[in-house]
Design an enzyme around this catalytic site. Structure first.
Site, short mmCIF file in Angstrom:
data_model
loop_
_atom_site.label_atom_id
_atom_site.label_comp_id
_atom_site.label_asym_id
_atom_site.label_seq_id
_atom_site.Cartn_x
_atom_site.Cartn_y
_atom_site.Cartn_z
N GLU A 115 5.47 -55.56 24.75
CA GLU A 115 5.75 -56.52 25.81
C GLU A 115 5.92 -55.85 27.17
OE1 GLU A 115 8.73 -59.54 25.10
OE2 GLU A 115 8.51 -59.31 22.94
N ASP B 11 19.78 -64.40 15.86
CA ASP B 11 19.91 -63.02 15.40
C ASP B 11 21.29 -62.53 15.82
OD1 ASP B 11 19.86 -60.30 14.98
OD2 ASP B 11 17.88 -59.98 15.87
N GLU C 297 17.71 -58.05 27.93
CA GLU C 297 17.25 -57.83 26.56
C GLU C 297 15.74 -57.68 26.66
OE1 GLU C 297 15.32 -58.12 23.87
OE2 GLU C 297 16.11 -59.89 22.82
N HIS D 172 15.72 -59.80 14.08
CA HIS D 172 14.45 -60.51 14.23
C HIS D 172 13.31 -59.56 14.63
CE1 HIS D 172 15.41 -60.25 18.53
NE2 HIS D 172 14.18 -60.62 18.78
#
Length: 390
Positions: free
Chosen positions: A164, A63, A155, A334
């Site tokens: 997440e 990406d 990230e 992505h």
């Protein structure tokens, strides 16, 4: 990986959905593996195991919007990194750690709890950076580092920014190791929402069953509607699918945001339709900014004027701020966009008001997953939906 109905008709591999992740074969006896994971909750084991799969890292690194933004941010803030100590939270393959080392960092602590840390160590050796990068295999909450750091890079963003739930780990590292006046990359994040129309998607998934090779299969339409709308969908939409100016669901300042604030993200909204169209649901996307510790982001709220939001975004494109955007009108990433589809579309006319509220909370069963409560009213119709992002 994603179940087929969530793929958004895209061949690209993307981040894991935790409900679909399964433990990789390790060759260890079950008892040994259990002992090694004793300190981890079951949901954390699944999460970290999913990031041991090379396909996830391939998708993220390929990406270019994502990877180029991080590399540009590191070089933009090179004066904060050169000769300084950096912590990379959730380093994965170690690519951001290598970028920081090449930007002149004195030392980089590359931390990751997944087995990919083994390969990250080999990558560090292959690039002759063992004197600068220290790979640490473990959760950032469990490790020990004997010095404070000048920079934290991570990230951490998942689908619709918050999936997440990795941000609390970054905040933990900030509170424990970041020096006063230190740099956090990215520094700010904004989650946007807007009503969307997507007749092609609806017709392809629902109306398709009305005539299949000349066979009436409309008995499957109720099941297709349920299947298409029971979970958020990860797919690409375009700016043409968005029927109002976006509103801000949450703005996060990583220098000041707290774990307590993460436990419930809620806002109300009121937008005006820009066209006559069926509303099939809501789209969510995000952008992050890479500002220095003395720089401020535009503190956007759900009440921000949508024209101001767009104008500020465009003005940032002409200044020195590095921005990573996953908006429908920008180059695809992505992350794609996250779509909450309604069971049935709601028709709206141009300039019709759409209003309601949204609440996003971590799941009690697995805090890395999300529960979303959405209320929407327009034209005398009120819709209340609950979505679970597993």
């Amino acid at each position: 990986m994603l179940p087929s109905h969530l793929n958004g008709h895209s061949p690209l591999a993307r981040r894991p959905r935790l409900s679909a992740a399964s433990p990789p074969a390790t060759g260890e006896p079950p008892a040994a593996a259990a002992a090694g994971d004793a300190a981890l909750d079951a949901h954390d084991r699944v999460y970290f195991q999913s990031y041991s799969h090379i396909g996830i890292h391939e998708a993220m690194i390929k990406d270019r919007v994502r990877t180029d933004a991080y590399r540009a941010a590191i070089m933009h803030h090179q004066k904060f990194i050169e000769g300084k100590v950096v912590m990379d939270v959730g380093c994965g393959t170690g690519i951001l750690s290598v970028f920081c080392a090449r930007a002149g960092a004195k030392r980089v602590y590359a931390v990751d709890a997944s087995e990919i840390a083994t390969q990250a160590s080999e990558i560090v050796k292959a690039n002759n950076l063992t004197d600068k990068i220290v790979v640490i295999h473990g959760r950032v909450e469990d490790i020990e580092v004997e010095e404070k750091v000048d920079v934290i890079i991570s990230e951490w963003m998942g689908y619709m920014l918050l999936y997440e739930s990795m941000l609390p780990s970054v905040l933990f590292a900030r509170d424990k190791w970041l020096k006063p006046g230190g740099l956090i990359l990215p520094s700010h994040a904004t989650l946007f929402m807007a009503p969307i129309t997507n007749s092609d998607r609806y017709e392809g998934s629902v109306d398709f069953w009305c005539d299949v090779y000349g066979i009436d299969m409309s008995a499957l339409v109720p099941l297709a509607k349920k299947f298409a709308s029971e979970e958020p969908s990860i797919e690409l939409i375009s700016g043409e699918n968005v029927i109002s100016w976006p509103f801000v669901a949450k703005h996060i300042d990583c220098y000041t945001f707290t774990v307590e604030e993460f436990k419930s993200v809620a806002t109300t909204y009121k937008v005006s339709s820009m066209m006559l169209a069926p509303v099939h649901g809501f789209g969510l996307w995000f952008e992050v900014e890479f500002n220095g510790p003395a720089e401020s982001s535009q503190n956007l709220s759900s009440s921000s004027n949508p024209l101001d939001i767009i104008q500020k975004k465009r003005s940032r494109g002409s200044d020195n701020t590095v921005v990573l955007s996953t908006a429908p009108e920008d180059e695809p990433t992505h992350w794609h966009q996250t779509i909450f589809y309604f069971h049935d579309p709601i028709g709206v006319t141009q300039d019709q008001i759409i209003e309601g509220s949204v609440m996003i909370t971590p799941s009690e069963e697995n805090p890395r997953c999300l529960n979303i409560h959405l209320e929407c009213s327009t034209g005398g119709q009120t819709l209340v939906r609950d979505f679970a992002m597993r």
